[in-house]
Design a protein around this motif. Structure first.
Motif, mmCIF file in Angstrom:
data_model
loop_
_atom_site.group_PDB
_atom_site.id
_atom_site.type_symbol
_atom_site.label_atom_id
_atom_site.label_comp_id
_atom_site.label_asym_id
_atom_site.label_seq_id
_atom_site.Cartn_x
_atom_site.Cartn_y
_atom_site.Cartn_z
ATOM 1 N N ALA A 311 63.299 51.147 69.586
ATOM 2 C CA ALA A 311 61.858 51.349 69.443
ATOM 3 C C ALA A 311 61.154 50.952 70.728
ATOM 4 C CB ALA A 311 61.320 50.516 68.286
ATOM 5 N N ILE A 312 60.111 51.701 71.090
ATOM 6 C CA ILE A 312 59.285 51.399 72.260
ATOM 7 C C ILE A 312 57.904 50.976 71.773
ATOM 8 C CG2 ILE A 312 58.238 52.293 74.370
ATOM 9 C CD1 ILE A 312 60.404 54.466 74.383
ATOM 10 N N VAL A 313 57.492 49.788 72.140
ATOM 11 C CA VAL A 313 56.133 49.314 71.885
ATOM 12 C C VAL A 313 55.582 48.864 73.227
ATOM 13 C CG1 VAL A 313 54.675 47.672 70.672
ATOM 14 C CG2 VAL A 313 56.708 48.596 69.545
ATOM 15 N N GLY A 314 54.567 49.573 73.714
ATOM 16 C CA GLY A 314 54.071 49.276 75.049
ATOM 17 C C GLY A 314 52.569 49.362 75.151
ATOM 18 N N SER A 315 52.076 49.065 76.355
ATOM 19 C CA SER A 315 50.643 49.112 76.616
ATOM 20 C C SER A 315 50.420 49.477 78.074
ATOM 21 C CB SER A 315 49.997 47.758 76.310
ATOM 22 O OG SER A 315 48.624 47.771 76.625
ATOM 23 N N ALA A 316 49.478 50.404 78.302
ATOM 24 C CA ALA A 316 49.137 50.836 79.651
ATOM 25 C C ALA A 316 47.643 50.649 79.864
ATOM 26 C CB ALA A 316 49.520 52.298 79.870
ATOM 27 N N VAL A 317 47.261 50.089 81.014
ATOM 28 C CA VAL A 317 45.849 49.895 81.322
ATOM 29 C C VAL A 317 45.147 51.246 81.352
ATOM 30 C CG1 VAL A 317 44.207 49.088 83.058
ATOM 31 C CG2 VAL A 317 46.305 47.794 82.626
ATOM 32 N N GLY A 318 44.030 51.344 80.640
ATOM 33 C CA GLY A 318 43.259 52.574 80.598
ATOM 34 C C GLY A 318 43.694 53.542 79.524
ATOM 35 N N LYS A 319 44.901 53.386 79.003
ATOM 36 C CA LYS A 319 45.407 54.271 77.958
ATOM 37 C C LYS A 319 45.576 53.564 76.629
ATOM 38 C CE LYS A 319 47.853 57.571 80.936
ATOM 39 N NZ LYS A 319 47.122 58.765 80.457
ATOM 40 N N GLY A 320 45.898 52.280 76.664
ATOM 41 C CA GLY A 320 46.098 51.537 75.433
ATOM 42 C C GLY A 320 47.548 51.539 75.001
ATOM 43 N N ALA A 321 47.762 51.426 73.692
ATOM 44 C CA ALA A 321 49.105 51.281 73.145
ATOM 45 C C ALA A 321 49.895 52.579 73.243
ATOM 46 C CB ALA A 321 49.026 50.825 71.694
ATOM 47 N N VAL A 322 51.196 52.439 73.490
ATOM 48 C CA VAL A 322 52.129 53.569 73.447
ATOM 49 C C VAL A 322 53.264 53.188 72.503
ATOM 50 C CG1 VAL A 322 51.555 54.338 75.775
ATOM 51 C CG2 VAL A 322 53.460 52.782 75.451
ATOM 52 N N TYR A 323 53.698 54.162 71.699
ATOM 53 C CA TYR A 323 54.765 53.935 70.733
ATOM 54 C C TYR A 323 55.753 55.089 70.809
ATOM 55 C CZ TYR A 323 51.138 50.881 68.781
ATOM 56 O OH TYR A 323 50.164 49.940 68.615
ATOM 57 N N GLY A 324 57.027 54.776 70.619
ATOM 58 C CA GLY A 324 58.027 55.832 70.639
ATOM 59 C C GLY A 324 59.423 55.280 70.492
ATOM 60 N N THR A 325 60.396 56.073 70.898
ATOM 61 C CA THR A 325 61.796 55.676 70.812
ATOM 62 C C THR A 325 62.533 56.121 72.068
ATOM 63 O OG1 THR A 325 62.384 57.726 69.651
ATOM 64 C CG2 THR A 325 61.888 55.791 68.295
ATOM 65 N N VAL A 326 63.621 55.426 72.362
ATOM 66 C CA VAL A 326 64.514 55.811 73.445
ATOM 67 C C VAL A 326 65.941 55.735 72.920
ATOM 68 C CG1 VAL A 326 64.510 53.438 74.349
ATOM 69 C CG2 VAL A 326 65.314 55.308 75.787
ATOM 70 N N VAL A 327 66.695 56.779 73.181
ATOM 71 C CA VAL A 327 68.104 56.819 72.790
ATOM 72 C C VAL A 327 68.932 56.508 74.029
ATOM 73 C CG1 VAL A 327 69.980 58.219 71.874
ATOM 74 C CG2 VAL A 327 67.661 58.477 70.959
ATOM 75 N N ILE A 328 69.724 55.440 73.948
ATOM 76 C CA ILE A 328 70.540 54.990 75.071
ATOM 77 C C ILE A 328 71.994 55.342 74.788
ATOM 78 C CG2 ILE A 328 71.301 52.992 76.409
ATOM 79 C CD1 ILE A 328 68.681 51.629 75.718
ATOM 80 N N ALA A 329 72.640 55.961 75.772
ATOM 81 C CA ALA A 329 74.057 56.313 75.660
ATOM 82 C C ALA A 329 74.814 55.691 76.821
ATOM 83 C CB ALA A 329 74.243 57.827 75.655
ATOM 84 N N ALA A 330 75.975 55.120 76.536
ATOM 85 C CA ALA A 330 76.799 54.512 77.578
ATOM 86 C C ALA A 330 77.534 55.586 78.362
ATOM 87 C CB ALA A 330 77.794 53.535 76.964
ATOM 88 N N ASP A 331 77.698 55.352 79.656
ATOM 89 C CA ASP A 331 78.471 56.250 80.512
ATOM 90 C C ASP A 331 79.925 55.804 80.453
ATOM 91 O OD1 ASP A 331 79.688 57.705 82.501
ATOM 92 O OD2 ASP A 331 78.080 57.451 83.957
ATOM 93 N N PRO A 332 80.814 56.587 79.825
ATOM 94 C CA PRO A 332 82.199 56.128 79.664
ATOM 95 C C PRO A 332 82.943 55.967 80.977
ATOM 96 C CG PRO A 332 81.983 58.437 79.017
ATOM 97 C CD PRO A 332 80.595 57.925 79.249
ATOM 98 N N GLY A 333 82.478 56.628 82.024
ATOM 99 C CA GLY A 333 83.182 56.546 83.297
ATOM 100 C C GLY A 333 82.696 55.454 84.216
ATOM 101 N N ALA A 334 81.641 54.744 83.830
ATOM 102 C CA ALA A 334 81.074 53.716 84.705
ATOM 103 C C ALA A 334 80.558 52.565 83.850
ATOM 104 C CB ALA A 334 79.949 54.296 85.556
ATOM 105 N N PRO A 335 81.219 51.420 83.875
ATOM 106 C CA PRO A 335 80.749 50.273 83.094
ATOM 107 C C PRO A 335 79.334 49.867 83.504
ATOM 108 C CG PRO A 335 82.964 49.901 83.938
ATOM 109 C CD PRO A 335 82.458 51.139 84.603
ATOM 110 N N ASP A 336 78.552 49.451 82.529
ATOM 111 C CA ASP A 336 77.176 48.990 82.739
ATOM 112 C C ASP A 336 76.234 50.109 83.167
ATOM 113 O OD1 ASP A 336 78.003 46.436 82.099
ATOM 114 O OD2 ASP A 336 78.310 45.848 84.184
ATOM 115 N N ASN A 337 76.652 51.366 83.045
ATOM 116 C CA ASN A 337 75.792 52.501 83.362
ATOM 117 C C ASN A 337 75.423 53.223 82.071
ATOM 118 O OD1 ASN A 337 75.761 53.373 86.593
ATOM 119 N ND2 ASN A 337 77.414 51.995 86.003
ATOM 120 N N PHE A 338 74.168 53.694 82.010
ATOM 121 C CA PHE A 338 73.659 54.305 80.790
ATOM 122 C C PHE A 338 72.792 55.514 81.129
ATOM 123 C CE2 PHE A 338 74.232 49.774 80.138
ATOM 124 C CZ PHE A 338 74.942 49.712 78.947
ATOM 125 N N THR A 339 72.670 56.409 80.157
ATOM 126 C CA THR A 339 71.702 57.501 80.229
ATOM 127 C C THR A 339 70.676 57.284 79.125
ATOM 128 O OG1 THR A 339 73.028 58.922 78.777
ATOM 129 C CG2 THR A 339 73.384 59.113 81.160
#
Length: 655
Positions: A311-339
């Motif tokens: 879940a994304i809960v954020g705030s931007a000056v001049g815009k106010g609250a932002v809400y959404g989602t981000v899907v994170i996937a691991a990169d199998p060929g590179a440890p600690d790397n994600f898309t």
């Protein structure tokens, strides 16, 4: 030596004379004639003047070469002498058999990466324990290691391809980084926040170090005593003026004030050491290489498992609250790397943003990412140890000035409320449109499933999705003012919004802003402002603990002169402010329309004004309905200054 130059107004069209060294009549000095538009004259200086030439003294070529060599030798001497002095100061500590030598011998961190040893070992010598000089006696954040690698490539001509540079950075940040508890207090540095920070632990150190760069850059390092001394020596070698150039405390690295003889207010004898020596003592004690925090974290650190939906809960000056989602996937060929696949909505306006990106995690908790195509966004996040929460800042802009403060929470199957499209509801309102944002929300909620507390009722459900419920609410005239929870089914969000009866005041954020002229040669730095409504709360007094923040309100924006001198005219030239609170500066460079051909820099007031009952439909759609009894005004200071002409080793912030 003399040089013949053609003066303005000389006859044109005549052939240029060749370089020559014929003597001038009546002069014993050798003569050298530069090519000019008049043929070489053969008599005295008067004839030269008549032909449109003028004689100027200049040093001989031999003298100029000697002067150049002397300058180079003096510069080399300054660098070498600084290093020699630092080595002499630490010779006792590093002598064989001494306690200081034992400290250095025991503290170094072995370098076990073959790539690092191959690329760095030609200059940084190795010992029997695989420790490289300088490198093994330092820990730092990814940004500071990145600056070092760039300096090695640009100044010391280290041959690195991008893939090797990234691999070296990853190794050093992972094995010689900072622990989470060491990084947490200075996270704002990597997040590129514009804020005022005062280092309170030692004023002498703050004055010495923060005159040229942020103090947080220093706090992002851990070194041995000898390494801190060598760092100071490097500064004095690269920048010789720092020894005597007045800084924050009125002195440079060395003491330039008379020796004090009177005791201080506490009765202690005066400390007449050089400022750099005071700073070295503090840095050695406060920021040592070996700490319990790093010992604990380096043993517990592992590659974080972050794949999933967040879940994304954020705030931007001049815009106010932002809400959404981000899907994170691991990169199998590179440890600690994600898309990443990100989607969020600006709650007040309904604007939806989607983008994909990549990220890498350093030291087990430092997320550095980027996404977007036309307008790249950098991502700097702090991964908490439970792997269920991340927080930080996303930013963009020529000066990283546009950003969103974000918090990411790992999602499961249970319902979760992120927030609402409005931050405040006015009493005596009917059919007010409200959207509730979340995840796993009921697909077919009933009116009785949604609650806002006493005095606020749901009139009807307009639409419903698992991530958003649109509805209309009525607020009773006698509804008590104050924070309200929002509930949907079996989940609730505390203090999601407030109920209020009127707007008593305004506050402009930020209270002090900065923009940079640009657009011709250098980019512009924009500055976003927002106006926040204030209700005085139940006690009816402003500035007390029960004041209610009503969120962003729609106001009339304007600029006013910030008088700093007689006849000040900054407001006419610095730039423009639109009705969304976004200031855009004017162009860089001299302005012929301004007195004295001055640049478009200056100070102005940014003014927000809310008229009685003003705002109308726009206010109702994008914020609290207007409810001010009288005209309400607030202002903030804006400094419009010059561009950053030289940006040394700018950090990339991600991949």
């Amino acid at each position: 030596m003399w040089t013949c130059f053609r003066s303005p107004g000389s006859p044109a069209g005549t052939p240029k004379s060749p370089m020559c060294s014929r003597p001038i009549a009546g002069s014993t000095a050798p003569f050298r004639c530069q090519p000019c538009s008049a043929p070489y004259p053969s008599s005295l200086a008067a004839e030269f003047s008549g032909r449109g030439c003028r004689l100027l003294p200049m040093p001989t070529c031999g003298f100029r070469r000697a002067l150049d060599v002397a300058v180079r030798l003096l510069t080399m001497f300054a660098v070498l002498s600084s290093v020699v002095r630092a080595a002499a100061q630490t010779s006792a500590a590093t002598a064989p058999g001494s306690a200081g030598n034992a400290e250095v011998r025991d503290e170094g961190i072995p370098i076990r990466s073959e790539l690092v040893r191959a690329k760095c070992g030609s200059c940084h010598r190795s010992d029997q324990q695989q420790r490289l000089s300088r490198i093994s006696y330092r820990r730092a954040t990814p940004e500071n290691w990145e600056r070092t690698i760039k300096r090695m490539a640009t100044l010391n001509k280290v041959d690195l391809d991008p893939a090797d540079a990234r691999a070296i950075l990853k190794y050093l940040a992972d094995h010689q980084g900072l622990a989470p508890d060491e990084e947490r207090p200075i996270a704002f540095e990597a997040e590129r926040r514009m804020l005022e920070y005062t280092y309170m632990a030692d004023k002498d150190t703050a004055d010495t170090c923060s005159s040229c760069h942020s103090m947080a850059r220093v706090l992002a390092e851990r070194r041995t005593k000898e390494e801190w001394e060598l760092l100071v020596a490097m500064h004095r070698g690269y920048y010789p003026l720092v020894d005597n150039q007045p800084m924050n405390g009125g002195q440079g690295f060395r003491r330039t004030r008379p020796t004090q003889t009177e005791p201080g207010p506490d009765g202690r004898p005066p400390d007449n050491r050089h400022p750099m020596d005071k700073a070295l003592e503090h840095l050695t004690k406060t920021l040592p290489l070996t700490t319990s925090e790093w010992a604990t974290w380096s043993a517990a650190m592992q590659s974080p498992k972050l794949a999933g939906r967040w879940a994304i809960v954020g705030s931007a000056v001049g815009k106010g609250a932002v809400y959404g989602t981000v899907v994170i996937a691991a990169d199998p060929g590179a440890p600690d790397n994600f898309t990443t696949d990100t989607r969020y909505t600006v709650a007040r306006t309904g604007e939806t943003v989607t983008r994909t990106g990549k990220a890498i995690v350093y030291t087990g908790y430092q997320w550095r990412g980027r996404g977007g195509d036309a307008q790249p966004w950098r991502e700097v996040l702090f991964v908490e140890r439970d792997w269920r929460n991340m927080w930080g800042r996303w930013y963009t802009g020529s000066y990283d000035e546009t950003g969103i403060d974000v918090k990411l929470v790992r999602l499961g199957s249970e319902p979760m409320i992120f927030g609402a499209s409005v931050t405040a509801l006015k009493s005596s309102s009917t059919a007010m449109p409200v959207k509730i944002f979340g995840a796993n929300l009921p697909a077919t909620p009933r009116v009785e499933d949604v609650g806002f507390g006493q005095g606020v009722s749901v009139a009807r459900i307009v639409s419903a999705r698992p991530d958003e419920i649109a509805l209309e609410v009525n607020v009773a005239p006698d509804a008590l003012i104050g924070p309200r929870d929002v509930s949907v089914g079996g989940t609730a969000m505390p203090s999601a919004l407030v109920v209020y009866d009127r707007i008593d005041g305004l506050k402009v954020n930020p209270a002090a802003g900065m923009a940079r002229v640009g657009g011709n040669v250098f980019p512009k730095q924009l500055q976003q402002f927002e106006a926040v409504g204030i209700n005085n709360g139940l006690d009816g007094k402003s500035g007390t603990a029960d004041d209610l923040n009503l969120g962003i309100v729609s106001v009339k924006w304007s600029l006013e002169e910030y008088p700093a001198t007689f006849g000040d005219d900054d407001v006419q030239f610095v730039g423009t402010l639109d009705q969304n609170g976004l200031f855009t500066p004017s162009g860089d460079g001299p302005n012929p329309k301004r007195t004295g051909n001055r640049n478009n820099v200056g100070d102005v007031w940014v003014v927000a004004e809310l008229a009685p009952g003003g705002g109308g439909a726009a206010a109702a759609a994008s914020g609290p309905p207007a409810g001010a009894a009288t005209t309400v005004r607030a202002r903030a200071h804006l400094l419009v200054t010059v561009p950053v002409y030289m940006a040394w080793f700018e950090t990339e912030g991600g991949r």
